[in-house]
Design a protein around this motif. Structure first.
Motif: not given
Length: 192
Positions: A31-34, A90-102
């Motif tokens: 998961x992309x925890x942030x 922008x594509x990279x940030x979109x992908x990462x923000x979409x899968x981010x779990x805060x």
């Protein structure tokens, strides 16, 4: 300039998306925890690129395109290159923000067990103390004492408690470490 080379390098950059931003790829199945602060910084970067920087570059490219010969037009060539960089980011940030779990580390405030977002002070067998903060893959900064939650030291420390003695595998061999202190940001505060 041969078009074959520009297309190939552009395609290669797309395959290595995020490499230009020096951010590591997410391991398969993780998961992309942030932290809330990390998510806010990444979202602010996205919005700045989208709403401010990209429109300015589009305007420059449009103006430069009207000036005639594009093959030797520096404003046009640089602008197109910068647009590709912005769009890739922008594509990279979109992908990462979409899968981010805060994950808000302040919910663990006052606890002595290590979870995501903890600031941990530990010592090795020589008595050397180190302090690290466990953060997300996209937000950790080793120069600021932050490590990704998937880093070897973080994986060893996660779920341990103050006073625990652990074994850390380093390039120099097995190292004994002891957890001295675990801190979390207070609820409502920003940062660790």
């Amino acid at each position: 300039m041969n078009k074959a080379f520009t297309k190939e390098s552009d395609h290669q950059d797309d395959e290595e998306e995020g490499a230009s931003g020096a951010l590591p790829a997410l391991p398969q199945g993780t998961r992309n925890y942030m932290t809330p602060e990390g998510y806010a910084r990444m979202r602010a970067e996205f919005m700045t690129l989208l709403d401010e920087e990209r429109p300015k570059i589009v305007e420059i490219v449009s103006w430069a395109a009207k000036n005639g010969d594009r093959s030797e037009n520096g404003d046009y060539l640089y602008g197109k290159k910068r647009l590709r960089e912005i769009d890739r980011r922008l594509r990279f940030l979109t992908k990462r923000l979409d899968i981010a779990e805060v994950a808000d580390p302040s919910i663990h405030y006052g606890k002595d067990q290590v979870f995501f977002g903890a600031t941990v002070t530990y010592s090795n067998a020589k008595g050397e103390e180190r302090t690290i903060t466990i953060k997300g893959i996209d937000e950790s900064d080793s120069l600021a004492g932050e490590v990704s939650w998937i880093a070897p030291i973080a994986r060893v420390l996660l779920k341990s408690r103050e006073g625990d003695e652990l074994q850390l595998m380093t390039p120099g061999g097995l190292e004994q470490i002891e957890v001295l202190e675990v801190r979390y940001p207070a609820p409502g505060s920003s940062g660790a």
